[in-house]
Design an enzyme around this catalytic site. Structure first.
Site, PDB file in Angstrom:
ATOM      1  N   ASP A 198      16.573  -9.307   9.110  1.00  0.00           N
ATOM      2  CA  ASP A 198      15.121  -9.266   9.312  1.00  0.00           C
ATOM      3  C   ASP A 198      14.500 -10.581   8.848  1.00  0.00           C
ATOM      4  OD1 ASP A 198      12.778  -8.150  10.204  1.00  0.00           O
ATOM      5  OD2 ASP A 198      12.373  -7.036   8.367  1.00  0.00           O
ATOM      6  N   ILE A 255      -0.311  -5.873  -2.449  1.00  0.00           N
ATOM      7  CA  ILE A 255      -0.059  -7.137  -1.758  1.00  0.00           C
ATOM      8  C   ILE A 255       0.886  -6.967  -0.579  1.00  0.00           C
ATOM      9  CG2 ILE A 255      -0.521  -8.583  -3.768  1.00  0.00           C
ATOM     10  CD1 ILE A 255       2.460  -8.678  -4.308  1.00  0.00           C
ATOM     11  N   LYS A 311       4.487   0.860  -1.136  1.00  0.00           N
ATOM     12  CA  LYS A 311       3.573  -0.247  -1.395  1.00  0.00           C
ATOM     13  C   LYS A 311       4.139  -1.198  -2.448  1.00  0.00           C
ATOM     14  CE  LYS A 311      -0.570   2.493  -0.339  1.00  0.00           C
ATOM     15  NZ  LYS A 311      -1.860   3.024  -0.854  1.00  0.00           N
ATOM     16  N   GLY A 366       7.887   0.338   5.043  1.00  0.00           N
ATOM     17  CA  GLY A 366       8.444   1.664   5.214  1.00  0.00           C
ATOM     18  C   GLY A 366       8.839   2.314   3.908  1.00  0.00           C
ATOM     19  N   PHE A 367       9.091   1.506   2.876  1.00  0.00           N
ATOM     20  CA  PHE A 367       9.488   2.040   1.569  1.00  0.00           C
ATOM     21  C   PHE A 367       8.283   2.511   0.764  1.00  0.00           C
ATOM     22  CE2 PHE A 367       7.688  -1.587  -0.440  1.00  0.00           C
ATOM     23  CZ  PHE A 367       7.839  -2.602   0.500  1.00  0.00           C
ATOM     24  N   LYS A 395       7.417  -2.848  -6.594  1.00  0.00           N
ATOM     25  CA  LYS A 395       7.631  -2.085  -5.372  1.00  0.00           C
ATOM     26  C   LYS A 395       7.827  -0.608  -5.730  1.00  0.00           C
ATOM     27  CE  LYS A 395      10.285  -3.728  -2.086  1.00  0.00           C
ATOM     28  NZ  LYS A 395      11.476  -4.118  -1.289  1.00  0.00           N
TER      29      LYS A 395
END
Length: 846
Positions: free
Chosen positions: A639, A521, A528, A525-526, A543
């Site tokens: 952000d 979903i 999926k 950068g980390f 995550k």
């Protein structure tokens, strides 16, 4: 000469009247030094010991005369507060007084005497049957008062409780009742007659469209909750000779003190009415706050004061004014808002007071909701007035609580302390708890040492030994217990800890169907993010960090640190984690309705109504406000964008993705110097230029979000004409040209209050000010958004039938004809923009 002589005679009569009245007031006053048999002089007044002979005071019982050599408060009051009357049984003071209205002031200082600890003291107070205080704890209330002050630099060490009520007999009985198993104390008591004209029986009702409310002061008591000298310094009781009142500084109660500048004028100020001499000393009217502050945006914010009050009571708000600058009318017009409702509009101080340098006041009656514990007072521009200026001015502010059914008491809860517990019981349980905690800590340390020395090398999912590679930070700093929960001691400056469920890697694989790509979903950068279902059928967002991305690791560790100490309804919560098989995985609550952006454009999802968009904006603002104020130095998100605002199944908005977040500046600094990171279209231009990060950088980004919510289009769309590519620039241009309605999401047409849109756009415009110091705080934004929501709800009630008919037609995604090429025309274009966003999210470096 005759007229002048009559004027001098009139003045002489007024002066004599004031002197006689003051003399009578002092004659009938009682100033009591409790717990003493001697008198002391404080502020030029003589305080008589409550056990002194011939003091015309009757004590029902002696109690305990307590004294202490230590005192860390105002040295002026040291003679009063170094001793107190303690009571473990019921105690009352009886005063012989003429019938009339009186001030009753009770002075409290948490004096420590022998084994009597004020921290575990609870008691109640009543006067002639009127309940004043219930289950009162002196240190607890002092702490609450210090913590509430918005300035954060308060240092109250004592309390004065002030009450005003009628005595219809010749006796005033003040009754002190300790809670069972505890004790109470009082340091000093004042009983002072009140002028009959201090309060009017009928005052203006807030939101009453000019109607008045009858308050029946003859039967109702009042408690002075706040008394503030606005724009000036602290006024000591000896500077208020009429009734010896204390006037506190107002800045600690302001949401943003910079929203108003301080002015003063010590020229000949007079009362607008001869009857007002007892209302407030002229010193109050010699200073004020106005909105004309060059450090605030051109279209200025309301001056806002926020005060904590007891829910379930009615309140009388008294505002003091004196025009200090203009000598003609129609130069200053403003509105007064109390608890988000209009109390007065088109306020022209010169006209109402009858000239410059004339002191007057206005009273307002407000019914506070039983669920509300804050009272808001705002003064702001009245755009409908024809004045030359839309400035506002306030000189003083008082808030009085009115009794209900003979009661002014409100039971306070101080932290986790249970009321009515004896000090001995409390100390016993503290000792037992400390012993158990010591044993548990020692056992945990032994288990940790054993685990560290005996722990075998990690294996991957196939059972093979793995090389250490990069490892999650907490794997070197943690302990696990038998139930599978882990607590991570953060070695960084945050000094916080992680708590959560410790998932096995097998559980994570089962929840994600072995990381099925169809369940992805989000990508960043980390790594999926997968939609997963835990064994108890709970949906979760999982995550999984990418070991190859050092940038992702850094962001991941930042998110760990922040989510460890942040808990708020409008922040996405962390459920747990997994640290097996060389993996670094976090598990979050699942947000069923996805991102805010997906409900604005670029998908087939139904559009949000204007009310829903306001509620989502308010939720996101609450989350950001908590980030900025919920810890000592605050957290800057860095952000803020619509893809990082997630919606749960009830469309409650929550801020997410804290990988770029930074701890705010320390007290001695104004900003954090750091490399520029963020997302195109949302980035604060001042931060970009100076590389100096502040909370106002989040405010700028949030302003872009507000326009994105209003216009339902991407913040950067290169397919549009040059002047429309950047949403912030385009929206600001239309806002300044008074043509914003031409770019609003067409799906909202006919379904919103024009006034709510206007106010909403003004807030967004202020957020996008070029300089951070000219932008509002998130607290200010939050209040204004809540006001906008109230405007929309009122409009919906008035237009319910029309809106219902309109809403019977389903909303459809925008197309070219509806939008005028304001948003992407098809999902292919939107897919290109999504890919661009993902690329930006991978780097986050501008």
């Amino acid at each position: 000469m005759k007229v002048q002589g009559m004027g001098m005679l009139g003045l002489f009569v007024v002066v004599i009247f004031i002197l006689v009245r003051a003399g009578n007031a002092q004659l009938n006053a009682f100033l009591v030094n409790c717990g003493s048999n001697s008198s002391v002089i404080v502020n030029g007044r003589k305080w008589i010991g409550d056990s002194s002979p011939g003091n015309n005071i009757t004590l029902s019982s002696h109690g305990i005369e307590a004294s202490s050599a230590t005192f860390n408060g105002d040295p002026v009051y040291a003679p009063l507060y170094k001793n107190a009357r303690l009571f473990i049984d019921r105690l009352n003071y009886t005063f012989q007084v003429p019938q009339g209205r009186y001030f009753l002031r009770l002075h409290f200082y948490p004096l420590v005497f022998e084994h009597y600890d004020a921290n575990v003291s609870y008691f109640s107070v009543s006067a002639n049957g009127l309940k004043l205080i219930s289950e009162f704890n002196i240190p607890g209330e002092i702490i609450q008062k210090n913590e509430f002050l918005l300035g954060g630099n308060s240092s109250f060490s004592s309390l004065v409780k002030e009450y005003i009520f009628n005595v219809d007999t010749n006796v005033l009985v003040v009754d002190f009742i300790p809670s069972k198993g505890t004790f109470g104390l009082v340091n000093a008591i004042e009983v002072i007659p009140v002028a009959d004209n201090l309060f009017a029986e009928s005052v203006k009702k807030v939101g009453g469209n000019g109607a008045n409310a009858s308050l029946d002061f003859g039967k109702r008591g009042l408690q002075t909750v706040y008394r503030l000298n606005v724009g000036g310094g602290r006024i000591r009781p000896d500077q208020d000779k009429e009734f010896w009142r204390l006037w506190e500084v107002d800045s600690g109660y302001m949401i943003n003190p910079d929203a108003g500048s301080e002015i003063s004028n010590q020229s000949a100020i007079v009362y607008a009415s001869p009857n007002d001499t007892s209302v407030a000393p002229l010193l109050v009217y010699e200073s004020a706050r106005t909105m004309s502050n060059s450090q605030v945006t051109e279209k200025r914010f309301n001056m806002s004061w926020k005060m904590e009050v007891d829910p379930g009571f009615d309140y009388l708000v008294r505002l003091h004014f004196c025009e200090l600058q203009f000598n003609v009318s129609s130069q200053r017009n403003f509105r007064i808002y109390i608890n988000n409702r209009t109390a007065a509009d088109n306020v022209d101080l010169f006209m109402r007071a009858g000239g410059k340098n004339r002191a007057y006041h206005e009273d307002y009656f407000d019914v506070t909701s039983p669920a509300t514990n804050n009272l808001w007072i705002q003064l702001g521009p009245d755009s409908s007035a024809s004045a030359a200026g839309t400035d506002a001015l306030l000189s003083g502010l008082e808030v009085f609580k009115l009794s209900r059914d003979g009661n002014l008491a409100y039971v306070q809860r101080y932290g986790n302390l249970e009321l009515k517990k004896s000090s001995q019981t409390l100390k016993l349980w503290v000792a037992i708890g400390a012993g158990i905690a010591s044993i548990a800590i020692a056992a945990a340390i032994v288990a940790l040492m054993f685990w560290l020395f005996r722990k075998p090398r990690a294996k991957d999912a196939e059972g093979k030994k793995t090389s250490p590679g990069w490892r999650p930070l907490f794997l070197h700093e943690s302990t696990a217990n038998a139930k599978g929960s882990l607590r991570y001691q953060n070695p960084s400056a945050l000094g916080t800890s992680i708590t959560g469920r410790h998932f096995t890697f097998a559980e994570i694989k089962a929840a994600t169907n072995n990381f099925d790509e169809s369940l992805v979903i989000g990508v960043g950068g980390f790594g999926k993010v997968y939609k997963g279902e835990l064994e108890d059928s709970t949906l979760a967002a999982i995550k999984r960090a990418n070991p190859q991305s050092q940038q992702g690791l850094k962001e991941f560790e930042t998110e760990i640190e922040l989510l460890s100490k942040l808990r708020h309804r409008h922040l996405v919560a962390m459920i747990g984690f997994c640290d097996e098989a060389n993996e670094m995985i976090l598990v979050y609550e699942f947000m069923a309705n996805g991102t805010l952006r997906s409900h604005l454009f670029g998908s087939d999802l139904p559009s949000l109504t204007w009310k829903q968009r306001l509620e989502v904006s308010i939720g996101a603002a609450r989350g950001l406000h908590y980030l900025h104020t919920g810890s000592e130095r605050g957290i800057i998100h860095r952000d803020v964008k619509t893809t990082n605002i997630l919606l749960d199944e009830n469309f409650v908005a929550k801020m997410a993705d804290f990988g770029l977040s930074k701890t705010g500046p320390s007290l001695e600094h104004t900003h954090v110097s750091t490399a520029v990171k963020g997302s195109f279209g949302y980035l604060d231009p001042e931060y970009f230029r100076r590389q100096q990060l502040t909370e106002k950088s989040d405010v700028y980004s949030f302003g872009v979000v507000l326009f994105e919510v209003l216009c339902a289009r991407a913040v950067i769309n290169p397919t549009l004409p040059k002047d429309q590519i950047n949403l912030a620039e385009w929206a600001m241009k239309n806002q300044r040209q008074k043509s914003l309605e031409t770019i609003i999401d067409p799906r909202l047409r006919g379904k919103y209050s024009p006034e709510s849109i206007k106010r909403y756009a003004e807030i967004a415009e202020k957020c996008l000010a070029d300089e951070g110091k000219s932008r509002p705080t998130m607290g200010e934004i939050l209040w204004h958004l809540e006001y906008v929501l109230q405007l929309q709800e009122a409009w919906l009630r008035e237009n319910a039938e029309e809106v219902t008919i309109t809403d019977s037609h389903p909303l459809t995604p925008l197309n070219d004809d509806e939008s005028g090429a304001q948003v992407p025309t098809n999902l292919e274009t939107q897919g290109d923009l999504d890919a661009q966003d993902k690329e930006g999210e991978s780097e986050h470096v501008i």
